[in-house]
Design a protein around this motif. Structure first.
Motif, PDB file in Angstrom:
ATOM      1  N   ASP A 149      10.632  31.785  48.190  1.00 33.84           N
ATOM      2  CA  ASP A 149      12.243  31.412  48.584  1.00 33.84           C
ATOM      3  C   ASP A 149      13.324  30.476  48.827  1.00 33.84           C
ATOM      4  OD1 ASP A 149       9.707  31.579  51.823  1.00 33.84           O
ATOM      5  OD2 ASP A 149      10.057  30.115  50.802  1.00 33.84           O
ATOM      6  N   GLY A 161       7.648  22.811  57.125  1.00 29.85           N
ATOM      7  CA  GLY A 161       6.437  22.895  56.163  1.00 29.85           C
ATOM      8  C   GLY A 161       5.083  23.846  56.108  1.00 29.85           C
ATOM      9  N   SER A 210      -5.071  23.453  46.921  1.00 30.02           N
ATOM     10  CA  SER A 210      -3.702  22.217  46.130  1.00 30.02           C
ATOM     11  C   SER A 210      -3.431  23.535  45.176  1.00 30.02           C
ATOM     12  CB  SER A 210      -4.913  21.494  46.116  1.00 30.02           C
ATOM     13  OG  SER A 210      -5.863  21.449  44.937  1.00 30.02           O
ATOM     14  N   VAL A 211      -2.940  22.299  44.644  1.00 30.77           N
ATOM     15  CA  VAL A 211      -1.845  24.005  44.003  1.00 30.77           C
ATOM     16  C   VAL A 211      -3.079  23.473  42.306  1.00 30.77           C
ATOM     17  CG1 VAL A 211       0.235  22.752  44.323  1.00 30.77           C
ATOM     18  CG2 VAL A 211      -1.291  21.513  41.898  1.00 30.77           C
ATOM     19  N   VAL A 213       1.734  30.750  50.384  1.00 33.32           N
ATOM     20  CA  VAL A 213       2.014  29.428  50.365  1.00 33.32           C
ATOM     21  C   VAL A 213       3.723  28.799  51.195  1.00 33.32           C
ATOM     22  CG1 VAL A 213       1.182  26.535  50.540  1.00 33.32           C
ATOM     23  CG2 VAL A 213       0.066  28.859  49.159  1.00 33.32           C
ATOM     24  N   GLY A 214       4.299  29.402  50.422  1.00 29.94           N
ATOM     25  CA  GLY A 214       5.802  29.532  51.198  1.00 29.94           C
ATOM     26  C   GLY A 214       6.208  28.313  50.131  1.00 29.94           C
ATOM     27  N   LEU A 215       6.181  28.979  48.874  1.00 30.07           N
ATOM     28  CA  LEU A 215       7.210  28.463  48.050  1.00 30.07           C
ATOM     29  C   LEU A 215       7.958  29.025  46.850  1.00 30.07           C
ATOM     30  CD1 LEU A 215       5.149  24.554  46.325  1.00 30.07           C
ATOM     31  CD2 LEU A 215       7.977  25.275  46.612  1.00 30.07           C
ATOM     32  N   GLU A 251      -5.094  25.043  53.645  1.00 32.39           N
ATOM     33  CA  GLU A 251      -3.971  24.900  52.334  1.00 32.39           C
ATOM     34  C   GLU A 251      -4.107  24.395  51.056  1.00 32.39           C
ATOM     35  OE1 GLU A 251      -0.136  24.325  53.061  1.00 32.39           O
ATOM     36  OE2 GLU A 251       0.663  23.123  51.542  1.00 32.39           O
ATOM     37  N   GLN A 294       2.550  32.406  40.995  1.00 37.80           N
ATOM     38  CA  GLN A 294       3.796  32.249  41.396  1.00 37.80           C
ATOM     39  C   GLN A 294       3.099  33.169  42.896  1.00 37.80           C
ATOM     40  OE1 GLN A 294       6.820  33.915  39.908  1.00 37.80           O
ATOM     41  NE2 GLN A 294       6.999  32.680  38.096  1.00 37.80           N
ATOM     42  N   LEU A 317       1.394  31.145  45.245  1.00 40.96           N
ATOM     43  CA  LEU A 317       2.086  30.020  45.508  1.00 40.96           C
ATOM     44  C   LEU A 317       2.956  31.000  46.501  1.00 40.96           C
ATOM     45  CD1 LEU A 317       2.824  27.963  42.630  1.00 40.96           C
ATOM     46  CD2 LEU A 317       2.095  27.656  44.593  1.00 40.96           C
TER      47      LEU A 317
END
Lengths: 125, 125
Positions: free
Chosen positions: A88, A13, A62-63, A84-86, A60, A78, A81
């Motif tokens: 890796d 998460g 939203s997209v 927010v950890g998306l 956090e 990117q 993102l």
DNA sequence: GTCAATTGCGAAGTAAAGTTCGCATCGGCC
DNA sequence: GGCCGATGCGAACTTTACTTCGCAATTGAC
């Protein structure tokens, strides 16, 4: 956390600390663009207190919001993102350039994309 | 949809139609993996009614949820993001192309590759 | 000095994301 | 037949994203 199912750690998460770094980044980018919170809010179609809260890492986004922010601040989506950890997350071994390539293809309609992907996925199974 | 179907309107905000596509994709991927909604829910640490709602396009999931889904369904996070509309802005380095992606896919036999490309080319004409 | 305009943020509200519980339907198994 | 577990979904709830309103602290013009 309603689920005390932590038999293993598995921190998939979002991390609260990431939000702070995201907020700091947004703030610095906004100042670099010489914008006030209200101006950025207007550009992104958000409210200014919410921009304030984002910059202090209270939420956090939203997209939808991330996308809008990226456009207004002139950074790549990117980049936001990643905070927010998306970006890796090794994704194991799915090489799957096919999915993305199909989706990104401007010469196909959505229906065609869907059809192609369906065939593709059926092959994989 | 991640496609530049943008005729005139600025499609910066989230589109409700995308949610239906995302849901359909999640559902098909889940079935491909031979999972029930409850099983997927457990893998992603979500509730099963929510998975159901997602598959029917009733909600726009957060990036935390998207990330978790991508991991459980063994697809790249970007793939899911593209459905929510986050890969057509910025990033000018659009991936190689469908042809190369298909050919490079190790999960397909040569005959399957040939068939896929045939469908693909027929769409383009 | 005061006034107006701008900035950032707190508080309380609305809307949407996500959960808990339960119902209805579809198998199998006896 | 009746019973069981599994599956998908509706309804009501909690939590979080996001807004509307307003306040205190600047800044600058007069």
């Amino acid at each position: 956390m309603a689920t005390p199912k932590n038999t293993s750690k598995d921190n998939a998460g979002g991390d609260r600390e990431d939000l702070g770094r995201l907020g700091a980044f947004i703030r610095s980018q906004r100042r670099l663009a010489e914008l006030s919170q209200r101006e950025l809010a207007k550009l992104t179609d958000l409210s200014d207190p919410y921009v304030s809260q984002l910059e202090r890492g209270l939420h956090e986004p939203s997209v939808r919001v991330l996308k809008s922010l990226a456009r207004a601040l002139d950074v790549r989506p990117q980049t936001l993102l990643s905070y927010v950890g998306l970006n890796d997350l090794g994704t194991s071994d799915t090489p799957a350039g096919v999915e993305e390539a199909v989706l990104a293809d401007a010469g196909l309609t959505d229906t065609q994309k869907q059809a192609l992907l369906e065939v593709y996925r059926s092959f994989l199974s």
